[in-house]
Write a protein that holds these residues in place. Structure first.
Motif, PDB file in Angstrom:
ATOM      1  N   ALA A  91       0.851  -1.185   0.000  1.00  0.00           N
ATOM      2  CA  ALA A  91       0.000   0.000   0.000  1.00  0.00           C
ATOM      3  C   ALA A  91       0.887   1.234   0.000  1.00  0.00           C
ATOM      4  O   ALA A  91       2.101   1.147   0.180  1.00  0.00           O
ATOM      5  N   VAL A  92       0.264   2.383  -0.188  1.00  0.00           N
ATOM      6  CA  VAL A  92       0.915   3.651   0.100  1.00  0.00           C
ATOM      7  C   VAL A  92       0.634   3.971   1.557  1.00  0.00           C
ATOM      8  O   VAL A  92      -0.521   3.958   1.987  1.00  0.00           O
ATOM      9  N   TYR A  93       1.680   4.238   2.305  1.00  0.00           N
ATOM     10  CA  TYR A  93       1.557   4.522   3.724  1.00  0.00           C
ATOM     11  C   TYR A  93       1.677   6.018   3.961  1.00  0.00           C
ATOM     12  O   TYR A  93       2.603   6.668   3.471  1.00  0.00           O
ATOM     13  N   TYR A  94       0.736   6.553   4.720  1.00  0.00           N
ATOM     14  CA  TYR A  94       0.673   7.972   5.024  1.00  0.00           C
ATOM     15  C   TYR A  94       0.734   8.182   6.533  1.00  0.00           C
ATOM     16  O   TYR A  94       0.197   7.379   7.290  1.00  0.00           O
ATOM     17  N   CYS A  95       1.351   9.268   6.957  1.00  0.00           N
ATOM     18  CA  CYS A  95       1.222   9.661   8.349  1.00  0.00           C
ATOM     19  C   CYS A  95       0.279  10.853   8.443  1.00  0.00           C
ATOM     20  O   CYS A  95       0.126  11.633   7.498  1.00  0.00           O
ATOM     21  N   LYS A  96      -0.366  10.958   9.577  1.00  0.00           N
ATOM     22  CA  LYS A  96      -1.369  11.998   9.786  1.00  0.00           C
ATOM     23  C   LYS A  96      -1.336  12.476  11.227  1.00  0.00           C
ATOM     24  O   LYS A  96      -1.123  11.698  12.150  1.00  0.00           O
ATOM     25  N   THR A  97      -1.561  13.758  11.391  1.00  0.00           N
ATOM     26  CA  THR A  97      -1.735  14.310  12.724  1.00  0.00           C
ATOM     27  C   THR A  97      -2.891  15.295  12.695  1.00  0.00           C
ATOM     28  O   THR A  97      -3.369  15.686  11.625  1.00  0.00           O
ATOM     29  N   ARG A  98      -3.329  15.677  13.859  1.00  0.00           N
ATOM     30  CA  ARG A  98      -4.472  16.576  13.970  1.00  0.00           C
ATOM     31  C   ARG A  98      -4.116  17.735  14.887  1.00  0.00           C
ATOM     32  O   ARG A  98      -3.507  17.548  15.943  1.00  0.00           O
ATOM     33  N   SER A  99      -4.476  18.918  14.484  1.00  0.00           N
ATOM     34  CA  SER A  99      -4.344  20.106  15.309  1.00  0.00           C
ATOM     35  C   SER A  99      -5.668  20.841  15.268  1.00  0.00           C
ATOM     36  O   SER A  99      -6.519  20.531  14.425  1.00  0.00           O
ATOM     37  N   PRO A 100      -5.886  21.794  16.160  1.00  0.00           N
ATOM     38  CA  PRO A 100      -7.165  22.502  16.135  1.00  0.00           C
ATOM     39  C   PRO A 100      -7.488  23.056  14.752  1.00  0.00           C
ATOM     40  O   PRO A 100      -6.704  23.802  14.162  1.00  0.00           O
ATOM     41  N   GLY A 101      -8.625  22.622  14.227  1.00  0.00           N
ATOM     42  CA  GLY A 101      -9.096  23.156  12.964  1.00  0.00           C
ATOM     43  C   GLY A 101      -8.927  22.271  11.752  1.00  0.00           C
ATOM     44  O   GLY A 101      -9.656  22.444  10.765  1.00  0.00           O
ATOM     45  N   ARG A 102      -7.994  21.308  11.771  1.00  0.00           N
ATOM     46  CA  ARG A 102      -7.770  20.492  10.582  1.00  0.00           C
ATOM     47  C   ARG A 102      -6.844  19.315  10.847  1.00  0.00           C
ATOM     48  O   ARG A 102      -6.174  19.251  11.877  1.00  0.00           O
ATOM     49  N   ASP A 103      -6.823  18.402   9.874  1.00  0.00           N
ATOM     50  CA  ASP A 103      -5.878  17.293   9.850  1.00  0.00           C
ATOM     51  C   ASP A 103      -4.738  17.621   8.891  1.00  0.00           C
ATOM     52  O   ASP A 103      -4.910  18.358   7.917  1.00  0.00           O
ATOM     53  N   TYR A 104      -3.560  17.047   9.153  1.00  0.00           N
ATOM     54  CA  TYR A 104      -2.403  17.206   8.292  1.00  0.00           C
ATOM     55  C   TYR A 104      -1.931  15.837   7.847  1.00  0.00           C
ATOM     56  O   TYR A 104      -1.778  14.926   8.665  1.00  0.00           O
ATOM     57  N   TRP A 105      -1.694  15.694   6.544  1.00  0.00           N
ATOM     58  CA  TRP A 105      -1.262  14.440   5.946  1.00  0.00           C
ATOM     59  C   TRP A 105       0.074  14.612   5.241  1.00  0.00           C
ATOM     60  O   TRP A 105       0.360  15.661   4.666  1.00  0.00           O
ATOM     61  N   GLY A 106       0.874  13.559   5.273  1.00  0.00           N
ATOM     62  CA  GLY A 106       2.071  13.518   4.461  1.00  0.00           C
ATOM     63  C   GLY A 106       1.738  13.110   3.042  1.00  0.00           C
ATOM     64  O   GLY A 106       0.582  12.839   2.703  1.00  0.00           O
ATOM     65  N   GLN A 107       2.765  13.049   2.192  1.00  0.00           N
ATOM     66  CA  GLN A 107       2.550  12.730   0.779  1.00  0.00           C
ATOM     67  C   GLN A 107       2.471  11.234   0.510  1.00  0.00           C
ATOM     68  O   GLN A 107       2.037  10.824  -0.565  1.00  0.00           O
ATOM     69  N   GLY A 108       2.894  10.435   1.461  1.00  0.00           N
ATOM     70  CA  GLY A 108       2.838   8.991   1.330  1.00  0.00           C
ATOM     71  C   GLY A 108       4.137   8.385   0.854  1.00  0.00           C
ATOM     72  O   GLY A 108       4.924   9.018   0.150  1.00  0.00           O
ATOM     73  N   THR A 109       4.368   7.141   1.241  1.00  0.00           N
ATOM     74  CA  THR A 109       5.521   6.389   0.780  1.00  0.00           C
ATOM     75  C   THR A 109       5.060   4.981   0.411  1.00  0.00           C
ATOM     76  O   THR A 109       4.292   4.357   1.137  1.00  0.00           O
ATOM     77  N   GLN A 110       5.511   4.494  -0.736  1.00  0.00           N
ATOM     78  CA  GLN A 110       5.048   3.217  -1.269  1.00  0.00           C
ATOM     79  C   GLN A 110       5.759   2.054  -0.594  1.00  0.00           C
ATOM     80  O   GLN A 110       6.987   2.028  -0.498  1.00  0.00           O
ATOM     81  N   VAL A 111       4.980   1.087  -0.154  1.00  0.00           N
ATOM     82  CA  VAL A 111       5.495  -0.179   0.362  1.00  0.00           C
ATOM     83  C   VAL A 111       4.955  -1.290  -0.521  1.00  0.00           C
ATOM     84  O   VAL A 111       3.742  -1.420  -0.696  1.00  0.00           O
ATOM     85  N   THR A 112       5.846  -2.073  -1.096  1.00  0.00           N
ATOM     86  CA  THR A 112       5.457  -3.185  -1.942  1.00  0.00           C
ATOM     87  C   THR A 112       6.104  -4.460  -1.413  1.00  0.00           C
ATOM     88  O   THR A 112       7.318  -4.511  -1.237  1.00  0.00           O
TER      89      THR A 112
END
Length: 115
Positions: A91-112
């Motif tokens: 899959a493509v793996y993404y990291c995510k965090t949350r701060s007041p008002g919105r979520d933040y996502w990374g661009q993703g990294t492919q794992v095969t």
């Protein structure tokens, strides 16, 4: 306000291991919990693991006992150690965090994971 960058993906054989990194920058003081998600189209994005600032962790049932999430607050970095990988982990793996008002996502990294 917060930027997340994933790295560490790649191609491995079944049973192999990878270590993913998620580096945060910007207003990192707003960050508490950071999580890893993955998506293998056409499947929906799913939560893999998350970790709080204090180190409390949660894992999806599908990865328990195989994946370990950790963080280095001084480096603003979260890691995902993935062992005993199988093709279903591809899959493509993404990291995510949350701060007041919105979520933040990374661009993703492919794992095969090959058979």
């Amino acid at each position: 306000q917060v930027q997340l960058v994933e790295s560490g993906g790649g191609l491995v054989q079944t049973g192999g291991s990878l270590r993913l990194s998620c580096r945060a920058s910007g207003r990192t003081f707003m960050i508490n919990t950071i999580g890893w998600y993955r998506q293998a189209p056409p499947k929906q994005r799913e939560s893999v693991a998350n970790i709080s600032r204090s180190g409390i962790t949660n894992y999806a049932d599908s990865v328990k006992g195989r994946f370990t999430i950790s963080r280095d607050n001084a480096k603003n970095t979260v890691y995902l150690q993935m062992n005993s990988l199988n093709p279903e982990d591809t899959a493509v793996y993404y990291c995510k965090t949350r701060s007041p008002g919105r979520d933040y996502w990374g661009q993703g990294t492919q794992v095969t994971v090959s058979s």
